[in-house]
Design a protein around this motif. Sequence first.
Motif, PDB file in Angstrom:
ATOM      1  N   TYR A  31      63.139 152.668  -4.705  1.00 20.97           N
ATOM      2  CA  TYR A  31      63.711 153.669  -5.600  1.00 20.97           C
ATOM      3  C   TYR A  31      65.162 153.861  -5.215  1.00 20.97           C
ATOM      4  CZ  TYR A  31      64.785 158.127  -7.723  1.00 20.97           C
ATOM      5  OH  TYR A  31      65.373 159.114  -8.459  1.00 20.97           O
ATOM      6  N   ALA A  32      66.047 153.755  -6.188  1.00 24.80           N
ATOM      7  CA  ALA A  32      67.465 153.960  -5.925  1.00 24.80           C
ATOM      8  C   ALA A  32      68.070 154.780  -7.046  1.00 24.80           C
ATOM      9  CB  ALA A  32      68.184 152.621  -5.802  1.00 24.80           C
ATOM     10  N   ALA A  33      68.668 155.907  -6.700  1.00 22.80           N
ATOM     11  CA  ALA A  33      69.402 156.724  -7.667  1.00 22.80           C
ATOM     12  C   ALA A  33      70.868 156.355  -7.504  1.00 22.80           C
ATOM     13  CB  ALA A  33      69.164 158.200  -7.408  1.00 22.80           C
ATOM     14  N   VAL A  34      71.314 155.432  -8.319  1.00 23.71           N
ATOM     15  CA  VAL A  34      72.667 154.885  -8.191  1.00 23.71           C
ATOM     16  C   VAL A  34      73.319 154.763  -9.568  1.00 23.71           C
ATOM     17  CG1 VAL A  34      72.128 153.603  -6.079  1.00 23.71           C
ATOM     18  CG2 VAL A  34      71.801 152.502  -8.286  1.00 23.71           C
ATOM     19  N   PRO A  35      74.653 154.761  -9.597  1.00 26.99           N
ATOM     20  CA  PRO A  35      75.334 154.540 -10.878  1.00 26.99           C
ATOM     21  C   PRO A  35      74.999 153.164 -11.430  1.00 26.99           C
ATOM     22  CG  PRO A  35      76.886 155.243  -9.167  1.00 26.99           C
ATOM     23  CD  PRO A  35      75.570 154.988  -8.501  1.00 26.99           C
TER      24      PRO A  35
END
Length: 99
Positions: free
Chosen positions: A58-62
């Motif tokens: 899981y990655a919350a990235v632009p």
Amino acid sequence: CCGGSPAAFLQRCHYATGQFDDRAAVGRCLQQVAGLEAERAAGRAGGPAAEGCVRMYYAAVPAFIYAPLTRALCENGVGAADGALKERFVFEKPFGHDS
């Protein structure tokens, strides 16, 4: 896997830092994941690739990070079709402005 307990689930969540396009940093993160899986597998028959196990990233990235991060993951062997480990990916764009 967690018996429906939020606390048990949170014990299985970990945070890692590093540059998304840095193959070595991504490699260190994956080594940490493998170590944690090995610890858990020690008390479970079948080992870390036991039937039904799924590794989730899981990655919350632009959005502009999606391609470099995917490339760094692939360069470290993530997503290899060896059939032993199921993997799922979640890329989430955080709230705010696109950059």
